[in-house]
Design an enzyme around this catalytic site. Sequence first.
Site, PDB file in Angstrom:
ATOM      1  N   SER A 286       0.830  -1.210   0.000  1.00  0.00           N
ATOM      2  CA  SER A 286       0.000   0.000   0.000  1.00  0.00           C
ATOM      3  C   SER A 286       0.860   1.254   0.000  1.00  0.00           C
ATOM      4  O   SER A 286       1.754   1.402   0.835  1.00  0.00           O
ATOM      5  CB  SER A 286      -0.861   0.064   1.262  1.00  0.00           C
ATOM      6  OG  SER A 286      -1.820  -0.920   1.249  1.00  0.00           O
TER       7      SER A 286
ATOM      8  N   HIS B 233      -3.559   0.606  -5.202  1.00  0.00           N
ATOM      9  CA  HIS B 233      -3.138  -0.729  -5.640  1.00  0.00           C
ATOM     10  C   HIS B 233      -3.533  -0.980  -7.092  1.00  0.00           C
ATOM     11  O   HIS B 233      -4.339  -1.852  -7.378  1.00  0.00           O
ATOM     12  CB  HIS B 233      -3.828  -1.816  -4.795  1.00  0.00           C
ATOM     13  CG  HIS B 233      -3.227  -2.028  -3.453  1.00  0.00           C
ATOM     14  ND1 HIS B 233      -2.148  -2.856  -3.244  1.00  0.00           N
ATOM     15  CD2 HIS B 233      -3.540  -1.527  -2.245  1.00  0.00           C
ATOM     16  CE1 HIS B 233      -1.840  -2.856  -1.968  1.00  0.00           C
ATOM     17  NE2 HIS B 233      -2.664  -2.054  -1.336  1.00  0.00           N
TER      18      HIS B 233
ATOM     19  N   HIS C 120      -5.669  -8.749  -1.936  1.00  0.00           N
ATOM     20  CA  HIS C 120      -5.863  -9.093  -0.513  1.00  0.00           C
ATOM     21  C   HIS C 120      -7.029 -10.051  -0.361  1.00  0.00           C
ATOM     22  O   HIS C 120      -8.027  -9.947  -1.070  1.00  0.00           O
ATOM     23  CB  HIS C 120      -6.196  -7.838   0.294  1.00  0.00           C
ATOM     24  CG  HIS C 120      -5.137  -6.798   0.260  1.00  0.00           C
ATOM     25  ND1 HIS C 120      -5.046  -5.865  -0.744  1.00  0.00           N
ATOM     26  CD2 HIS C 120      -4.121  -6.531   1.108  1.00  0.00           C
ATOM     27  CE1 HIS C 120      -4.014  -5.071  -0.514  1.00  0.00           C
ATOM     28  NE2 HIS C 120      -3.432  -5.452   0.601  1.00  0.00           N
TER      29      HIS C 120
ATOM     30  N   TYR D 259      -9.076  -9.852   2.021  1.00  0.00           N
ATOM     31  CA  TYR D 259     -10.249  -9.101   2.500  1.00  0.00           C
ATOM     32  C   TYR D 259     -11.064  -8.496   1.359  1.00  0.00           C
ATOM     33  O   TYR D 259     -12.185  -8.034   1.564  1.00  0.00           O
ATOM     34  CB  TYR D 259      -9.858  -8.031   3.531  1.00  0.00           C
ATOM     35  CG  TYR D 259      -8.990  -6.902   3.038  1.00  0.00           C
ATOM     36  CD1 TYR D 259      -9.480  -5.918   2.192  1.00  0.00           C
ATOM     37  CD2 TYR D 259      -7.674  -6.794   3.463  1.00  0.00           C
ATOM     38  CE1 TYR D 259      -8.685  -4.883   1.757  1.00  0.00           C
ATOM     39  CE2 TYR D 259      -6.863  -5.759   3.039  1.00  0.00           C
ATOM     40  CZ  TYR D 259      -7.386  -4.806   2.183  1.00  0.00           C
ATOM     41  OH  TYR D 259      -6.592  -3.785   1.756  1.00  0.00           O
ATOM     42  N   GLU D 260     -10.503  -8.504   0.155  1.00  0.00           N
ATOM     43  CA  GLU D 260     -11.293  -8.060  -1.002  1.00  0.00           C
ATOM     44  C   GLU D 260     -12.187  -9.181  -1.510  1.00  0.00           C
ATOM     45  O   GLU D 260     -12.896  -9.016  -2.502  1.00  0.00           O
ATOM     46  CB  GLU D 260     -10.366  -7.662  -2.158  1.00  0.00           C
ATOM     47  CG  GLU D 260      -9.464  -6.497  -1.856  1.00  0.00           C
ATOM     48  CD  GLU D 260      -8.417  -6.323  -2.950  1.00  0.00           C
ATOM     49  OE1 GLU D 260      -8.751  -5.716  -3.970  1.00  0.00           O
ATOM     50  OE2 GLU D 260      -7.292  -6.809  -2.782  1.00  0.00           O
TER      51      GLU D 260
ATOM     52  N   ALA E  74       2.687  -2.158   4.010  1.00  0.00           N
ATOM     53  CA  ALA E  74       2.455  -1.108   4.998  1.00  0.00           C
ATOM     54  C   ALA E  74       1.919  -1.814   6.234  1.00  0.00           C
ATOM     55  O   ALA E  74       1.126  -2.749   6.117  1.00  0.00           O
ATOM     56  CB  ALA E  74       1.423  -0.125   4.478  1.00  0.00           C
TER      57      ALA E  74
ATOM     58  N   MET F  78      -2.351  -6.719   6.811  1.00  0.00           N
ATOM     59  CA  MET F  78      -3.403  -7.565   6.228  1.00  0.00           C
ATOM     60  C   MET F  78      -2.948  -8.275   4.954  1.00  0.00           C
ATOM     61  O   MET F  78      -3.757  -8.576   4.081  1.00  0.00           O
ATOM     62  CB  MET F  78      -4.630  -6.701   5.919  1.00  0.00           C
ATOM     63  CG  MET F  78      -5.134  -5.907   7.105  1.00  0.00           C
ATOM     64  SD  MET F  78      -6.453  -4.792   6.613  1.00  0.00           S
ATOM     65  CE  MET F  78      -6.547  -3.718   8.045  1.00  0.00           C
ATOM     66  N   SER F  79      -1.666  -8.504   4.835  1.00  0.00           N
ATOM     67  CA  SER F  79      -1.167  -9.094   3.576  1.00  0.00           C
ATOM     68  C   SER F  79       0.092  -9.914   3.842  1.00  0.00           C
ATOM     69  O   SER F  79       0.346 -10.333   4.962  1.00  0.00           O
ATOM     70  CB  SER F  79      -0.836  -7.968   2.593  1.00  0.00           C
ATOM     71  OG  SER F  79       0.266  -7.215   3.061  1.00  0.00           O
TER      72      SER F  79
ATOM     73  N   ASN G  18       1.756   3.743  10.784  1.00  0.00           N
ATOM     74  CA  ASN G  18       0.963   4.303  11.899  1.00  0.00           C
ATOM     75  C   ASN G  18       1.244   3.479  13.144  1.00  0.00           C
ATOM     76  O   ASN G  18       1.706   2.338  13.045  1.00  0.00           O
ATOM     77  CB  ASN G  18      -0.543   4.219  11.574  1.00  0.00           C
ATOM     78  CG  ASN G  18      -0.969   2.806  11.226  1.00  0.00           C
ATOM     79  OD1 ASN G  18      -0.764   2.346  10.094  1.00  0.00           O
ATOM     80  ND2 ASN G  18      -1.528   2.101  12.183  1.00  0.00           N
TER      81      ASN G  18
ATOM     82  N   HIS H 122      -6.797   4.897   5.845  1.00  0.00           N
ATOM     83  CA  HIS H 122      -5.986   4.444   4.710  1.00  0.00           C
ATOM     84  C   HIS H 122      -5.154   5.588   4.137  1.00  0.00           C
ATOM     85  O   HIS H 122      -4.043   5.382   3.649  1.00  0.00           O
ATOM     86  CB  HIS H 122      -6.917   3.849   3.644  1.00  0.00           C
ATOM     87  CG  HIS H 122      -6.203   3.074   2.580  1.00  0.00           C
ATOM     88  ND1 HIS H 122      -5.327   2.036   2.869  1.00  0.00           N
ATOM     89  CD2 HIS H 122      -6.204   3.187   1.227  1.00  0.00           C
ATOM     90  CE1 HIS H 122      -4.840   1.550   1.730  1.00  0.00           C
ATOM     91  NE2 HIS H 122      -5.362   2.228   0.729  1.00  0.00           N
TER      92      HIS H 122
HETATM   93  N1  HPA Z   1      -3.341  -2.555  10.970  1.00  0.00           N
HETATM   94  C1  HPA Z   1      -3.464  -3.422   9.946  1.00  0.00           C
HETATM   95  N2  HPA Z   1      -2.970  -3.177   8.748  1.00  0.00           N
HETATM   96  C2  HPA Z   1      -2.310  -2.018   8.560  1.00  0.00           C
HETATM   97  C3  HPA Z   1      -2.161  -1.074   9.575  1.00  0.00           C
HETATM   98  C4  HPA Z   1      -2.710  -1.356  10.860  1.00  0.00           C
HETATM   99  O1  HPA Z   1      -2.604  -0.576  11.828  1.00  0.00           O
HETATM  100  N3  HPA Z   1      -1.458  -0.040   9.053  1.00  0.00           N
HETATM  101  C5  HPA Z   1      -1.202  -0.364   7.750  1.00  0.00           C
HETATM  102  N4  HPA Z   1      -1.720  -1.557   7.449  1.00  0.00           N
END
Ligand code: HPA
Length: 267
Positions: A29, A60, A82, A84-85, A112, A203-204, A227, A239
């Site tokens: 990401s 993406h 992903h 989740y998609e 990310a 998440m990947s 973050n 995001h």
């Molecule tokens: N959690 C899950 N996936 C992420 C995060 C997060 O805080 N930041 C970037 N991808």
Amino acid sequence: MVDDDIRGSLEAILPQLDERPLFGLILGSGLSDLAEVVENALVVETSDLPGYPHGTVQGHQGRLVFGRLEGVPIVFVQGRLHMYEGHSLSSATFPIRLLAALGVSRMIVTNAAGGIRASFAPGTLMWITDHINMAFRGPHTNRTPDRRSHPYDLNWTKRAKSIADELGIQTEEGTYIWTLGPSYETRAEIRMFAGLGADAVGMSTVPEVLEASQRGIKVLGLSTITNHAAGLGHESLNHEEVLEVGRQVKTKLQQLIRALVRDTESH
Ligand code: HPA
């Protein structure tokens, strides 16, 4: 052996290539722009490839960028798929299986991630030395030996860290925990993950790394902390801040990737 589902894409790509890529890069990401470093780029839209699954996430776009970097034939994958998609495991690992069939033997997987270790501020770069599979899923294999309990190449990781040091780029090492998403974690989940020994959450990556390592591809994993994970920083995660930190670390990452690709020529 080539999986049936990737055959159409493979047949569409091969006639366009002068040489087969040896090195693959999966862009996470906000990191799609890293592909700008590719020389003599041949850009293939994944929507033009038969059977290639379609992604939906902002930041993406689906492209394969073939070319050379530091004299090494390379392919960058923009537009990760992903789960989740709604993608199945076999869709999520489609790009990896395609790259393996094209001849890729080394791969850097980027993402990310949210920082769980307290010292991981946004912008921190973390080599993934191990992972925790909190989605409890993984690609099926009937191959032996099963290499997937040590999927990251730790010798390469060590070397990568010292290359970063030489460039004056600070990097950390840690454990990545994979959640299915798409919702960010709760504060309670992050407290649990910290207790389990995770340093970053995302998440990947895990399905791709499991698939690649099982196919004998050497894998280097790199998280960009975008973050503080839930409960450790400000209240709401979004995001857009993930994409913004990606833009901020771009030059540093491009420099690092260039040096890593150059280095693999020597061993
Ligand atoms: N959690 C899950 N996936 C992420 C995060 C997060 O805080 N930041 C970037 N991808």
